[in-house]
Write a protein that holds these residues in place. Structure first.
Motif, PDB file in Angstrom:
ATOM      1  N   ARG A 134      35.620  30.493  37.228  1.00 33.69           N
ATOM      2  CA  ARG A 134      35.992  29.077  37.298  1.00 33.69           C
ATOM      3  C   ARG A 134      37.400  28.878  36.731  1.00 33.69           C
ATOM      4  N   GLU A 135      37.646  29.468  35.562  1.00 33.36           N
ATOM      5  CA  GLU A 135      38.957  29.324  34.930  1.00 33.36           C
ATOM      6  C   GLU A 135      40.038  30.066  35.723  1.00 33.36           C
ATOM      7  N   ILE A 136      39.689  31.220  36.280  1.00 34.41           N
ATOM      8  CA  ILE A 136      40.635  31.959  37.119  1.00 34.41           C
ATOM      9  C   ILE A 136      41.022  31.115  38.326  1.00 34.41           C
ATOM     10  N   SER A 137      40.023  30.501  38.955  1.00 32.99           N
ATOM     11  CA  SER A 137      40.296  29.695  40.148  1.00 32.99           C
ATOM     12  C   SER A 137      41.166  28.486  39.800  1.00 32.99           C
ATOM     13  N   GLU A 138      40.909  27.855  38.653  1.00 32.99           N
ATOM     14  CA  GLU A 138      41.727  26.719  38.220  1.00 32.99           C
ATOM     15  C   GLU A 138      43.165  27.148  37.942  1.00 32.99           C
ATOM     16  N   THR A 139      43.310  28.273  37.280  1.00 31.57           N
ATOM     17  CA  THR A 139      44.640  28.756  36.912  1.00 31.57           C
ATOM     18  C   THR A 139      45.464  29.130  38.138  1.00 31.57           C
ATOM     19  N   LEU A 140      44.836  29.795  39.107  1.00 33.20           N
ATOM     20  CA  LEU A 140      45.565  30.273  40.279  1.00 33.20           C
ATOM     21  C   LEU A 140      45.562  29.278  41.433  1.00 33.20           C
ATOM     22  N   GLY A 141      44.763  28.223  41.321  1.00 30.98           N
ATOM     23  CA  GLY A 141      44.739  27.221  42.377  1.00 30.98           C
ATOM     24  C   GLY A 141      44.020  27.690  43.634  1.00 30.98           C
ATOM     25  N   ILE A 142      42.982  28.511  43.446  1.00 30.64           N
ATOM     26  CA  ILE A 142      42.171  28.974  44.578  1.00 30.64           C
ATOM     27  C   ILE A 142      40.722  28.628  44.280  1.00 30.64           C
ATOM     28  N   SER A 143      39.870  28.747  45.295  1.00 31.68           N
ATOM     29  CA  SER A 143      38.460  28.431  45.065  1.00 31.68           C
ATOM     30  C   SER A 143      37.803  29.545  44.242  1.00 31.68           C
ATOM     31  N   GLU A 144      36.701  29.206  43.615  1.00 34.13           N
ATOM     32  CA  GLU A 144      35.969  30.178  42.805  1.00 34.13           C
ATOM     33  C   GLU A 144      35.455  31.328  43.672  1.00 34.13           C
ATOM     34  N   VAL A 145      34.971  30.990  44.869  1.00 31.33           N
ATOM     35  CA  VAL A 145      34.471  32.009  45.803  1.00 31.33           C
ATOM     36  C   VAL A 145      35.615  32.947  46.200  1.00 31.33           C
ATOM     37  N   ASN A 146      36.787  32.356  46.500  1.00 28.13           N
ATOM     38  CA  ASN A 146      37.941  33.161  46.872  1.00 28.13           C
ATOM     39  C   ASN A 146      38.339  34.094  45.730  1.00 28.13           C
ATOM     40  N   ALA A 147      38.282  33.617  44.505  1.00 26.63           N
ATOM     41  CA  ALA A 147      38.613  34.448  43.343  1.00 26.63           C
ATOM     42  C   ALA A 147      37.658  35.642  43.245  1.00 26.63           C
ATOM     43  N   VAL A 149      35.861  37.035  45.718  1.00 23.37           N
ATOM     44  CA  VAL A 149      36.086  37.933  46.857  1.00 23.37           C
ATOM     45  C   VAL A 149      37.345  38.772  46.611  1.00 23.37           C
ATOM     46  N   LYS A 150      38.424  38.096  46.202  1.00 24.63           N
ATOM     47  CA  LYS A 150      39.679  38.808  45.939  1.00 24.63           C
ATOM     48  C   LYS A 150      39.487  39.855  44.840  1.00 24.63           C
ATOM     49  N   MET A 151      38.746  39.496  43.784  1.00 32.01           N
ATOM     50  CA  MET A 151      38.557  40.427  42.676  1.00 32.01           C
ATOM     51  C   MET A 151      37.773  41.653  43.137  1.00 32.01           C
ATOM     52  N   ASN A 152      36.767  41.465  43.963  1.00 41.03           N
ATOM     53  CA  ASN A 152      36.012  42.615  44.474  1.00 41.03           C
ATOM     54  C   ASN A 152      36.904  43.519  45.322  1.00 41.03           C
ATOM     55  N   ARG A 153      37.771  42.917  46.127  1.00 41.46           N
ATOM     56  CA  ARG A 153      38.699  43.714  46.942  1.00 41.46           C
ATOM     57  C   ARG A 153      39.705  44.451  46.058  1.00 41.46           C
ATOM     58  N   ILE A 154      40.149  43.784  45.014  1.00 37.97           N
ATOM     59  CA  ILE A 154      41.109  44.409  44.100  1.00 37.97           C
ATOM     60  C   ILE A 154      40.460  45.584  43.372  1.00 37.97           C
ATOM     61  N   LYS A 155      39.212  45.413  42.953  1.00 38.64           N
ATOM     62  CA  LYS A 155      38.504  46.513  42.284  1.00 38.64           C
ATOM     63  C   LYS A 155      38.449  47.732  43.195  1.00 38.64           C
ATOM     64  N   THR A 156      38.132  47.509  44.472  1.00 37.52           N
ATOM     65  CA  THR A 156      38.079  48.604  45.442  1.00 37.52           C
ATOM     66  C   THR A 156      39.457  49.236  45.597  1.00 37.52           C
ATOM     67  N   LYS A 157      40.479  48.405  45.668  1.00 42.50           N
ATOM     68  CA  LYS A 157      41.854  48.883  45.812  1.00 42.50           C
ATOM     69  C   LYS A 157      42.256  49.727  44.583  1.00 42.50           C
ATOM     70  N   LEU A 158      41.924  49.241  43.386  1.00 45.23           N
ATOM     71  CA  LEU A 158      42.259  49.994  42.183  1.00 45.23           C
ATOM     72  C   LEU A 158      41.497  51.317  42.106  1.00 45.23           C
ATOM     73  N   LYS A 159      40.245  51.323  42.534  1.00 48.84           N
ATOM     74  CA  LYS A 159      39.487  52.577  42.565  1.00 48.84           C
ATOM     75  C   LYS A 159      40.174  53.584  43.474  1.00 48.84           C
ATOM     76  N   THR A 160      40.675  53.110  44.616  1.00 41.18           N
ATOM     77  CA  THR A 160      41.380  53.984  45.557  1.00 41.18           C
ATOM     78  C   THR A 160      42.677  54.519  44.940  1.00 41.18           C
ATOM     79  N   ILE A 161      43.402  53.645  44.254  1.00 37.89           N
ATOM     80  CA  ILE A 161      44.657  54.056  43.609  1.00 37.89           C
ATOM     81  C   ILE A 161      44.384  55.055  42.486  1.00 37.89           C
ATOM     82  N   LEU A 162      43.356  54.800  41.682  1.00 41.91           N
ATOM     83  CA  LEU A 162      43.071  55.633  40.517  1.00 41.91           C
ATOM     84  C   LEU A 162      42.354  56.932  40.876  1.00 41.91           C
ATOM     85  N   ASN A 163      41.628  56.922  41.990  1.00 43.25           N
ATOM     86  CA  ASN A 163      40.882  58.105  42.414  1.00 43.25           C
ATOM     87  C   ASN A 163      41.226  58.426  43.864  1.00 43.25           C
ATOM     88  N   PRO A 164      42.426  58.956  44.104  1.00 39.71           N
ATOM     89  CA  PRO A 164      42.852  59.181  45.508  1.00 39.71           C
ATOM     90  C   PRO A 164      42.041  60.243  46.211  1.00 39.71           C
TER      91      PRO A 164
END
Length: 164
Positions: A134-147, A149-164
């Motif tokens: 909720r606070e992330i969505s308020e700070t970034l000006g996006i919906s809570e659902v969007n926050a 979804v984006k965070m799950n995609r980022i986690k996957t992206k970071l896993k790929t970067i950290l474990n090539p």
């Protein structure tokens, strides 16, 4: 009235200045760039402070102004800084018994985070600061659902970067 405004701003800035330092660390990789961004964020916070209504917590508002300033500044300048990393020039005291495992893991994580785009960096930063969606969505000006979804995609992206 102006003195009171200035006093309350300085007091709040001193209390929450670590927020600005963390944003600076996220978007810079050397001491001078860190200080420049810190100064620019402070200026923008001061300019915007009279409009702060208190609808959100001061810290949430501060995150928003800080992140927007960092993102705007670095998108405008498009400058890449090819200098030493901040960690390489910071003074550290090490002893024989010092275990730097956690420090090394943080360096690796920050290196991976630096590969993300500006919005992704901001989202990860707020997530690592234990902000709820909720606070992330308020700070970034996006919906809570969007926050979420984006965070799950980022986690996957970071896993790929950290474990090539």
């Amino acid at each position: 009235m102006k003195k009171e405004l200035e006093h309350s701003f300085v007091e709040l800035l001193e209390k929450h200045q670590n927020i600005v330092h963390k944003v600076c660390r996220l978007y810079t990789n050397n001491y001078d760039a860190h200080n420049d961004l810190f100064q620019e964020i402070t200026i923008q916070l001061w300019k915007a402070y009279p409009k702060f209504r208190g609808d959100a917590k001061f810290s949430t508002w501060m995150y928003r102004v800080s992140l927007n300033t960092a993102i705007t500044l670095y998108r405008k300048s498009k400058r890449t800084i090819n200098t030493q990393d901040f960690e390489d020039v910071a003074f550290k005291i090490k002893s024989d018994a010092y275990d730097d495992t956690e420090e090394e893991q943080l360096k690796i994580l920050y290196k991976a985070i630096h590969q993300l785009n500006d919005i992704e960096k901001a989202l990860v930063f707020l997530y690592l600061e234990d902000k709820d969606y909720r606070e992330i969505s308020e700070t970034l000006g996006i919906s809570e659902v969007n926050a979420r979804v984006k965070m799950n995609r980022i986690k996957t992206k970071l896993k790929t970067i950290l474990n090539p």
